[in-house]
Design a protein around this motif. Sequence first.
Motif, PDB file in Angstrom:
ATOM      1  N   UNK A 403     -53.717  34.383 -16.037  1.00 13.76           N
ATOM      2  CA  UNK A 403     -54.039  34.347 -14.611  1.00 13.76           C
ATOM      3  C   UNK A 403     -53.566  33.062 -13.940  1.00 13.76           C
ATOM      4  N   UNK A 404     -52.915  32.197 -14.685  1.00 13.39           N
ATOM      5  CA  UNK A 404     -52.479  30.928 -14.121  1.00 13.39           C
ATOM      6  C   UNK A 404     -51.233  31.120 -13.257  1.00 13.39           C
ATOM      7  N   UNK A 405     -50.949  30.120 -12.440  1.00 15.84           N
ATOM      8  CA  UNK A 405     -49.890  30.252 -11.446  1.00 15.84           C
ATOM      9  C   UNK A 405     -48.513  29.901 -11.944  1.00 15.84           C
ATOM     10  N   UNK A 406     -48.020  30.643 -12.901  1.00 15.35           N
ATOM     11  CA  UNK A 406     -46.683  30.378 -13.427  1.00 15.35           C
ATOM     12  C   UNK A 406     -45.582  30.907 -12.507  1.00 15.35           C
ATOM     13  N   UNK A 407     -45.912  31.893 -11.685  1.00  8.72           N
ATOM     14  CA  UNK A 407     -44.926  32.495 -10.797  1.00  8.72           C
ATOM     15  C   UNK A 407     -45.454  32.429  -9.362  1.00  8.72           C
TER      16      UNK A 407
END
Length: 653
Positions: A403-407
């Motif tokens: 759920x992390x903001x990699x994109x």
Amino acid sequence: MRRLTAALLASSIPFAAIAQDAASDATRTAQAEIARRLPLDDPRDEANVRRGKLAEIPGGVILDKQGKTVWDRRPYEFLQSKDAPDTVNPSLWRQARLDAVHGLFEVVPGRIWQIRGYDLSVMTIIRGKSGWIVVDPLLSEETAAAGWKLFAETVEAKDKALPIRAVIFSHSHSDHFGGVGGIVTPEQVKAGKVRIIAPHGFSEEATSENVLAGTAMGRRALYMFGSIVPPGVRGQVDTGLGPKLSSGTIGYMEPTETVSEKGGTLTIDGLVFEFLDAGGTEAPSEFVFYIPAYKALHTTEVVTHTLHNVLTLRGAQVRDALHWSKVIDAMLLKWGGKAEVAMASHHWPTWGAGEVSELLANQRDAYRYVHDRTLFLANKGATLHELADQTAEAPVQGSDFGTRGYYGTLNHDMKATYQRYFGWWDGNPANFNPLPPEQSAPKYVALAGGADKLLAAGRDAIRAGDYRWAAELLNKLVFAEPGNKDARAALASAYDQMGYQAESGAWRNYYLAAAASLRGNAVESISGNGQSRSFVSAIPTGVFFDALATRFDAAKGAALKGTFQFILPDSKEAVAVVVGGGVEFPRYGVTDAAPTATITIDRKTLDDVMLGQAQFPALMQSGAIRIDGDRMAFLSWFALHPPQDPRFNIVVP
């Protein structure tokens, strides 16, 4: 002057000689803090990404028929190190290393396989009763063909070769259908040997997206995907969604059937598929599906191992985070506890009924958090930039890497959600009609007491590790004095550090590409993907003329009036283009009774023009176009459609 070119600047300023910065003390501190805060040694994703691996393409090198490289993983060997360098966010480094694992993987023994790591997206191969069902055949025909060859040599070699019975396009983005010509032929589809199944609305969305705004979107995509930055620990490492874009041929084939907005069940080569409509989430035309016989859920691009974009940095229509969360919850209610594996068209699968349900619940909560926190704060008066800056990450993001903001990121997804509800304006009249940057920048420089003082303030901010403030200050100076090499170098330094610290691959790429552009060493020779004739010919004629109208020079053509009637004999279509008052209005399917000029031209010839293989003046001389009526009026009108420059400046005036 907005079109000031990098070449002109480079002719007098040796920007390429300016070296890229190392990580600063502030950046190293930030990297250490995120490494301390996150369980980076959690082995579960590493185990899943390697599970079931059967084979790989040596070196990850794929060539086209002319020997040109369209995919090469060798420059990314630096990712073999487990320890992140101080120039890469350690969480993004972890994601990049997972995305770098490439090959053929068995997902469900003897039933489902995936080709991963040979394009931005993932291709899934499913065993039917008498053949294969392929889901999302990558972006490029060359990478799809190479992936299928690896599968055939590894899996089919153990048994007799079976035919591809169906191809499923999960949604309307080209990295999920562009490679179809690499695995099946139009003749096979036309003969009914291969079904092509897509969600409702697919054809229009797939072929028209990026056509009207394609030049600007394509330019911004070069920054977002890091295509103008070389790979390396101070360069492009990943996109967050996948390794990178392939550079092969984008094709297209029309679906033979579509799934309605009600979803439903289809039997494909003897195998039952349960579909759920997901249009309006990650793409305007999209679905997800479940295969009961294999207890396998395909989440397409609705659920991947990253928080996705509610508004992608390259530009697009704003997506609906609330609807997105509800679609995921519908998946959880319908198939949670049943599905024993969840796979997507990016990243790696998740195994175990409990783990699949947790994946869905966490993803649902992430998008709901984006939506609800935005409205909670907006309804208390927070504006676009205020609400994004004051919101801590969702609780689930601290424990679930997927759920992390990699994109996408919480920051720009909240801004996008604000835009969806309230538009671009924050409600403050001072911001309703501000001066354009090129007009306001010199005034800011004068207010600061001159260029030297503003430059000094920017450098002070850099030394203090306040890179956002430094970028805001120095950007004013660069827009006031685009030839100021010291200002450009200082702004590039600020962008370097923000890129190094970024957890999002898209943010990192954009910052570092901006720094390279300022220094004059962006790899601008790298071109975008080549659209094939099959793709261009599928663009609706109405969309073609709408795109042409966006190129009409209204200032020069304000006095021009007339109607230009196009007749397309081969496609049996007609378009009347009405011009007047600086506006060009195409009327698809209309035949004007008294046009200024009638232009008879095959749609195939229009495709030649779009592909750059023909020009209207030459076609007129050759007789490929027939013009009846006022020929000079047509020539005057056509001359008012100058070609668009795909290399306009972004980070300088």
